[in-house]
Design a protein around this motif. Structure first.
Motif, PDB file in Angstrom:
ATOM      1  N   GLN A  22     -25.739 -12.874 -36.722  1.00 23.06           N
ATOM      2  CA  GLN A  22     -26.243 -11.575 -37.161  1.00 23.06           C
ATOM      3  C   GLN A  22     -26.710 -10.656 -36.053  1.00 23.06           C
ATOM      4  OE1 GLN A  22     -29.140 -12.213 -40.186  1.00 23.06           O
ATOM      5  NE2 GLN A  22     -27.587 -12.277 -41.766  1.00 23.06           N
ATOM      6  N   TYR A  23     -26.709 -11.154 -34.811  1.00 31.93           N
ATOM      7  CA  TYR A  23     -27.327 -10.311 -33.801  1.00 31.93           C
ATOM      8  C   TYR A  23     -26.490  -9.059 -33.513  1.00 31.93           C
ATOM      9  CZ  TYR A  23     -24.768 -10.796 -29.412  1.00 31.93           C
ATOM     10  OH  TYR A  23     -23.839 -10.681 -28.425  1.00 31.93           O
ATOM     11  N   SER A  24     -25.159  -9.205 -33.610  1.00 33.18           N
ATOM     12  CA  SER A  24     -24.359  -8.021 -33.271  1.00 33.18           C
ATOM     13  C   SER A  24     -24.468  -6.983 -34.374  1.00 33.18           C
ATOM     14  CB  SER A  24     -22.906  -8.405 -33.026  1.00 33.18           C
ATOM     15  OG  SER A  24     -22.239  -8.590 -34.235  1.00 33.18           O
ATOM     16  N   PHE A  25     -24.482  -7.418 -35.620  1.00 33.55           N
ATOM     17  CA  PHE A  25     -24.576  -6.463 -36.721  1.00 33.55           C
ATOM     18  C   PHE A  25     -25.863  -5.660 -36.627  1.00 33.55           C
ATOM     19  CE2 PHE A  25     -25.892  -5.302 -41.010  1.00 33.55           C
ATOM     20  CZ  PHE A  25     -24.776  -4.625 -41.439  1.00 33.55           C
ATOM     21  N   TYR A  26     -26.993  -6.376 -36.489  1.00 38.23           N
ATOM     22  CA  TYR A  26     -28.260  -5.649 -36.411  1.00 38.23           C
ATOM     23  C   TYR A  26     -28.384  -4.891 -35.106  1.00 38.23           C
ATOM     24  CZ  TYR A  26     -29.681  -7.739 -40.734  1.00 38.23           C
ATOM     25  OH  TYR A  26     -29.731  -8.080 -42.044  1.00 38.23           O
ATOM     26  N   GLY A  27     -27.787  -5.437 -34.047  1.00 37.86           N
ATOM     27  CA  GLY A  27     -27.807  -4.735 -32.762  1.00 37.86           C
ATOM     28  C   GLY A  27     -27.152  -3.367 -32.882  1.00 37.86           C
ATOM     29  N   ILE A  28     -25.982  -3.341 -33.521  1.00 35.82           N
ATOM     30  CA  ILE A  28     -25.274  -2.063 -33.644  1.00 35.82           C
ATOM     31  C   ILE A  28     -26.015  -1.143 -34.603  1.00 35.82           C
ATOM     32  CG2 ILE A  28     -23.094  -0.989 -34.229  1.00 35.82           C
ATOM     33  CD1 ILE A  28     -21.889  -3.814 -33.674  1.00 35.82           C
TER      34      ILE A  28
END
Lengths: 218, 230
Positions: A22-28
């Motif tokens: 999930q880090y990339s989704f929330y990061g973006i």
């Protein structure tokens, strides 16, 4: 197993990784939120033209951030593993599919945030949403393939921007021109230009399937 | 001698196009007047650039089919020569533009931002930027085979994307530049019959010159590689 099943399995693996990490989704998402907030503080209610330009440029940067990691995240060992179990065409198609989905979601979210914080000059809502989805898809396809090239060149995302910006300018120009027609109730959207964009996308998919096998071997 | 006929042809055609292009009669048109002679130089540069880029892509494809490093050297040098002709096309265009488009009441520097919005200029800038990126990509990879393979892939991909950017997109936007409807250089109704007799030989002459320069560079590079291998 058939090719479609292969593609779907690889796609599911990417999706599962995304759901677990999930880090990339929330990061973006954070990236979109922060940019829109800064824009809102800098220019409260932008004019149509400024809104249009800002929207598409931010789509471009979101896309680079969202797609860059798709190939860069795969370590050398894992690539070797994929090499033994999957065909290059299936692999690249699953990546394109996943990145398209990611970018479609991101485009819709950024449109929502733009409308909430910066107001919206859009007169024809549904055609514009369609256009945003088409634009997000085009961007994600081009940058997915460039991410594959950049990953093979063992470079960071910077080279992706260098390689991609000249290639994406014509599509961005077309998209901005089409969006202007969505801001004015009198103008109609030229179907030819839309078809040209779709044709370009199909061409990119075909090129990716043809050219990826050469990138994939080490 | 049999192999050199095209080099002689190139020199002869260029001498012909220079002398005939600068001396013979031209149609007197308002605003263009004598500057129309630049057609023999400016348009030829773009023709030559496109031909050299096409040759470069063909060599990239040949490399991917055979994995012979020779073709990689070919592709690279044809792309560099293409860039040189593109820059020359820009400079001849800038000279032409400063006499025909620029607002005489404004200094050229001030009217630049209005002129730079010209779709054809953007298209040509994209073409050059793509090949600059190709060079950057090549230099960023150390391994020779890998460099050849990855840059060949980028070359083919970029060339396929270049078509819409310089042939389709500019024609869909309003523009001052001639050629918004079709291709004026190849359309027989669009260009004066007498000018065509000079223009086509000039295109061939410049293209042959470009190929000639490139073959010299290729031969030099291959000799260097051979010396390194010994």
């Amino acid at each position: 197993m058939s090719a479609a099943k292969h593609i779907f399995t690889l796609f599911k693996k990417d999706l599962l990784l995304e759901v677990r990490q999930q880090y990339s989704f929330y990061g973006i998402l954070l990236y979109i939120g922060a940019t829109v907030l800064v824009l809102q503080m800098a220019i409260n209610e932008p004019e149509d033209k400024v809104w249009n330009g800002l929207f598409w440029v931010i789509q471009l940067f979101i896309c680079i951030n969202a797609v860059a990691k798709s190939f860069l995240q795969e370590s050398k060992g894992r690539m070797l593993y994929f090499y033994t179990v999957a065909s290059p065409g299936d692999f690249v198609l699953s990546k394109l599919l996943f990145n398209s989905l990611l970018m479609l979601v991101m485009s819709l979210l950024s449109l929502l945030l733009f409308t909430l914080f910066l107001g919206s000059p859009v007169q024809k809502v549904f055609p514009f949403i369609g256009l945003v989805l088409l634009g997000g898809w085009s961007l994600s396809l081009v940058f997915s393939f460039l991410a594959a090239i950049a990953a093979k060149a063992q470079q960071n995302a910077a080279i992706m921007a260098v390689l991609g910006f000249p290639l994406i300018i014509p599509q961005l120009l077309l998209l901005m021109k089409l969006s202007n027609t969505a801001f004015n109730p009198v103008l109609t959207m030229p179907v030819n230009t839309l078809l040209l964009l779709v044709a370009l996308d199909i061409m990119i998919i075909i090129l990716a399937v043809i050219l990826f096998p050469f990138l994939w071997k080490d | 001698m049999q192999k050199n006929w095209w080099k002689i042809a190139s020199v002869v055609l260029l001498i012909y196009s220079f002398t005939a292009g600068l001396l013979t009669r031209i149609p007197e048109l308002p605003a263009l007047e004598q500057t129309i002679r630049n057609l023999y130089f400016h348009v030829c540069m773009w023709f030559c650039m496109m031909i050299l880029f096409t040759v470069s892509v063909v060599n990239s494809i040949r490399y991917l089919r055979t994995f012979d490093l020779k073709y990689d050297i070919y592709a690279r040098h044809y792309a560099t020569s293409g860039i040189v002709f593109g820059v020359l096309g820009y400079s001849t265009g800038a000279i032409w533009m400063s006499y025909t488009w620029a607002d005489p009441n404004n200094p050229l520097f001030q009217s630049f931002s209005a002129l730079a919005r010209e779709p054809k200029l953007i298209g040509a800038a994209i073409a050059l930027l793509i090949y600059f990126a190709y060079m950057v990509l090549r230099d960023s990879i150390n391994d020779m085979d890998k460099r050849a393979r990855i840059s060949a892939v980028y070359n083919i991909f970029a060339y396929a994307m270049l078509f819409p950017s310089i042939w389709i997109v500019p024609r869909m936007m309003e523009s001052l530049h001639p050629g918004a409807q079709g291709n004026p250089a190849l359309d027989t109704r669009d260009i004066d019959a007498h000018m065509r007799t000079i223009f086509y030989p000039a295109v061939v002459g410049w293209t042959l010159l470009g190929v000639w320069i490139t073959t010299l560079k290729i031969r030099l590079t291959i000799l260097k590689e051979r010396k390194l291998a010994q």
